[in-house]
Write a protein that holds these residues in place. Structure first.
Motif, mmCIF file in Angstrom:
data_model
loop_
_atom_site.group_PDB
_atom_site.id
_atom_site.type_symbol
_atom_site.label_atom_id
_atom_site.label_comp_id
_atom_site.label_asym_id
_atom_site.label_seq_id
_atom_site.Cartn_x
_atom_site.Cartn_y
_atom_site.Cartn_z
ATOM 1 N N GLY A 23 0.836 -1.188 0.000
ATOM 2 C CA GLY A 23 0.000 0.000 0.000
ATOM 3 C C GLY A 23 0.874 1.242 0.000
ATOM 4 O O GLY A 23 1.945 1.258 0.599
ATOM 5 N N GLY A 24 0.438 2.266 -0.685
ATOM 6 C CA GLY A 24 1.224 3.494 -0.795
ATOM 7 C C GLY A 24 2.102 3.533 -2.032
ATOM 8 O O GLY A 24 2.675 4.579 -2.351
ATOM 9 N N SER A 25 2.239 2.405 -2.763
ATOM 10 C CA SER A 25 3.044 2.390 -3.990
ATOM 11 C C SER A 25 2.393 3.275 -5.044
ATOM 12 O O SER A 25 1.176 3.250 -5.234
ATOM 13 N N ARG A 26 3.214 4.068 -5.742
ATOM 14 C CA ARG A 26 2.726 4.947 -6.802
ATOM 15 C C ARG A 26 2.305 4.124 -8.011
ATOM 16 O O ARG A 26 2.971 3.149 -8.374
ATOM 17 N N LEU A 27 1.226 4.515 -8.645
ATOM 18 C CA LEU A 27 0.717 3.779 -9.800
ATOM 19 C C LEU A 27 1.633 3.963 -11.006
ATOM 20 O O LEU A 27 2.139 5.057 -11.243
ATOM 21 N N PRO A 28 1.835 2.897 -11.788
ATOM 22 C CA PRO A 28 2.715 2.998 -12.963
ATOM 23 C C PRO A 28 2.066 3.800 -14.078
ATOM 24 O O PRO A 28 0.845 3.862 -14.202
ATOM 25 N N GLY A 29 2.909 4.449 -14.883
ATOM 26 C CA GLY A 29 2.441 5.195 -16.041
ATOM 27 C C GLY A 29 1.709 6.481 -15.707
ATOM 28 O O GLY A 29 1.164 7.125 -16.596
ATOM 29 N N LEU A 30 1.704 6.867 -14.448
ATOM 30 C CA LEU A 30 0.958 8.044 -14.007
ATOM 31 C C LEU A 30 1.927 9.122 -13.542
ATOM 32 O O LEU A 30 2.625 8.958 -12.553
ATOM 33 N N ALA A 31 1.972 10.228 -14.274
ATOM 34 C CA ALA A 31 2.837 11.341 -13.897
ATOM 35 C C ALA A 31 2.196 12.112 -12.751
ATOM 36 O O ALA A 31 0.992 12.358 -12.758
ATOM 37 N N GLU A 32 2.995 12.485 -11.784
ATOM 38 C CA GLU A 32 2.489 13.258 -10.651
ATOM 39 C C GLU A 32 2.143 14.685 -11.083
ATOM 40 O O GLU A 32 1.169 15.280 -10.620
ATOM 41 N N HIS A 33 2.938 15.242 -11.989
ATOM 42 C CA HIS A 33 2.723 16.606 -12.465
ATOM 43 C C HIS A 33 2.615 16.602 -13.987
ATOM 44 O O HIS A 33 3.465 16.032 -14.667
ATOM 45 N N THR A 34 1.590 17.255 -14.508
ATOM 46 C CA THR A 34 1.488 17.495 -15.948
ATOM 47 C C THR A 34 1.083 18.956 -16.151
ATOM 48 O O THR A 34 0.389 19.539 -15.314
ATOM 49 N N GLY A 65 2.335 25.085 -28.990
ATOM 50 C CA GLY A 65 1.784 24.344 -27.854
ATOM 51 C C GLY A 65 2.854 23.502 -27.197
ATOM 52 O O GLY A 65 3.756 22.983 -27.864
ATOM 53 N N GLY A 66 2.766 23.375 -25.880
ATOM 54 C CA GLY A 66 3.729 22.569 -25.137
ATOM 55 C C GLY A 66 3.032 21.701 -24.110
ATOM 56 O O GLY A 66 1.965 22.043 -23.595
ATOM 57 N N TYR A 67 3.648 20.551 -23.830
ATOM 58 C CA TYR A 67 3.138 19.606 -22.831
ATOM 59 C C TYR A 67 4.325 19.123 -22.007
ATOM 60 O O TYR A 67 5.387 18.833 -22.553
ATOM 61 N N TYR A 68 4.142 19.033 -20.692
ATOM 62 C CA TYR A 68 5.194 18.541 -19.801
ATOM 63 C C TYR A 68 4.591 17.481 -18.893
ATOM 64 O O TYR A 68 3.450 17.606 -18.449
ATOM 65 N N GLN A 69 5.376 16.440 -18.633
ATOM 66 C CA GLN A 69 4.986 15.484 -17.597
ATOM 67 C C GLN A 69 6.219 15.100 -16.786
ATOM 68 O O GLN A 69 7.317 14.971 -17.321
ATOM 69 N N SER A 70 6.007 14.945 -15.476
ATOM 70 C CA SER A 70 7.091 14.537 -14.586
ATOM 71 C C SER A 70 7.375 13.048 -14.788
ATOM 72 O O SER A 70 6.686 12.374 -15.553
ATOM 73 N N GLU A 71 8.391 12.543 -14.104
ATOM 74 C CA GLU A 71 8.788 11.142 -14.281
ATOM 75 C C GLU A 71 7.630 10.193 -13.967
ATOM 76 O O GLU A 71 6.718 10.522 -13.215
ATOM 77 N N THR A 72 7.689 9.019 -14.587
ATOM 78 C CA THR A 72 6.702 7.977 -14.345
ATOM 79 C C THR A 72 7.411 6.659 -14.078
ATOM 80 O O THR A 72 8.591 6.503 -14.393
ATOM 81 N N LYS A 73 6.669 5.729 -13.513
ATOM 82 C CA LYS A 73 7.205 4.396 -13.229
ATOM 83 C C LYS A 73 6.720 3.423 -14.288
ATOM 84 O O LYS A 73 5.656 3.586 -14.857
ATOM 85 N N ASN A 74 7.513 2.398 -14.522
ATOM 86 C CA ASN A 74 7.183 1.375 -15.503
ATOM 87 C C ASN A 74 6.326 0.263 -14.901
ATOM 88 O O ASN A 74 5.655 -0.457 -15.625
ATOM 89 N N HIS A 75 6.365 0.099 -13.580
ATOM 90 C CA HIS A 75 5.701 -1.037 -12.922
ATOM 91 C C HIS A 75 5.253 -0.624 -11.532
ATOM 92 O O HIS A 75 5.850 0.262 -10.926
ATOM 93 N N ILE A 76 4.261 -1.270 -11.013
ATOM 94 C CA ILE A 76 3.746 -0.938 -9.686
ATOM 95 C C ILE A 76 4.778 -1.210 -8.593
ATOM 96 O O ILE A 76 4.797 -0.558 -7.567
ATOM 97 N N ASN A 77 5.684 -2.153 -8.856
ATOM 98 C CA ASN A 77 6.700 -2.514 -7.859
ATOM 99 C C ASN A 77 8.071 -2.054 -8.348
ATOM 100 O O ASN A 77 8.596 -2.581 -9.327
ATOM 101 N N ASP A 78 8.659 -1.077 -7.665
ATOM 102 C CA ASP A 78 9.974 -0.560 -8.058
ATOM 103 C C ASP A 78 11.056 -1.623 -8.044
ATOM 104 O O ASP A 78 12.072 -1.503 -8.713
#
Length: 166
Positions: free
Chosen positions: A39-50, A72-85
């Protein structure tokens, strides 16, 4: 989101999203034998900031032709590849990136003729990875590709578009 018209023919649009996507409880294997991710693991493929931005300038070129230019510009912060680092096969973090586009259009009644450049700076923008540990590099390792194992944003694309509204 915010939109502002200013001066004669200028339009600015800004947007930002903060997403705190994480598991509420432990994620368990299908057979309930082990914990896949706590519990508390960040979801994969989901940027915290866009964030997104567009700046447009439109003006009457002649009595019947409007010229519209847009950046036009788009920015996204880092994302994870998998639910488990700690996943040996999939645990990777993809870097933050931004993508910029430009288009210039002549609008003539129902017709529009435009030049566009998508991904102006040819940013790689990795959004997923099939790792060497998972796929290997040979058919014996279940890999039949060309060595490209990153899922990336569309590369720089330049084109001409002609549209008709009916």
């Amino acid at each position: 989101e915010y939109s502002l018209a200013f001066g004669e023919g200028w339009l600015l649009n800004l947007g930002y999203a903060y997403t705190d996507g994480e598991l509420d409880t432990d994620m368990r294997s299908a057979d309930d034998v082990y914990v896949v991710a706590p519990g508390g693991s960040r979801l994969p493929g989901l940027a915290e900031h866009t964030a997104n931005l567009s700046l447009e300038y439109a003006f009457d070129l002649t009595g019947t032709i409007e010229w519209v230019n847009r950046l036009g510009g788009y920015y996204q912060s880092e994302t994870k590849n998998h639910i488990n680092d700690n996943s040996f096969y999939f645990g990777r973090t993809m870097s933050a990136f931004s993508i910029w586009d430009f288009n210039s259009n002549l609008v003539m009644g129902d017709w529009t003729v435009g030049l566009f450049v998508k991904n102006l700076f040819n940013e790689e923008g990795v959004v997923g990875v099939f790792t060497e540990e998972y796929m290997g590099t040979s058919p014996e390792q279940k890999y039949y590709g060309n060595g490209a194992k990153s899922i990336i944003a569309r590369p720089r694309t330049v084109g001409l578009a002609v549209t008709w509204d009916f």
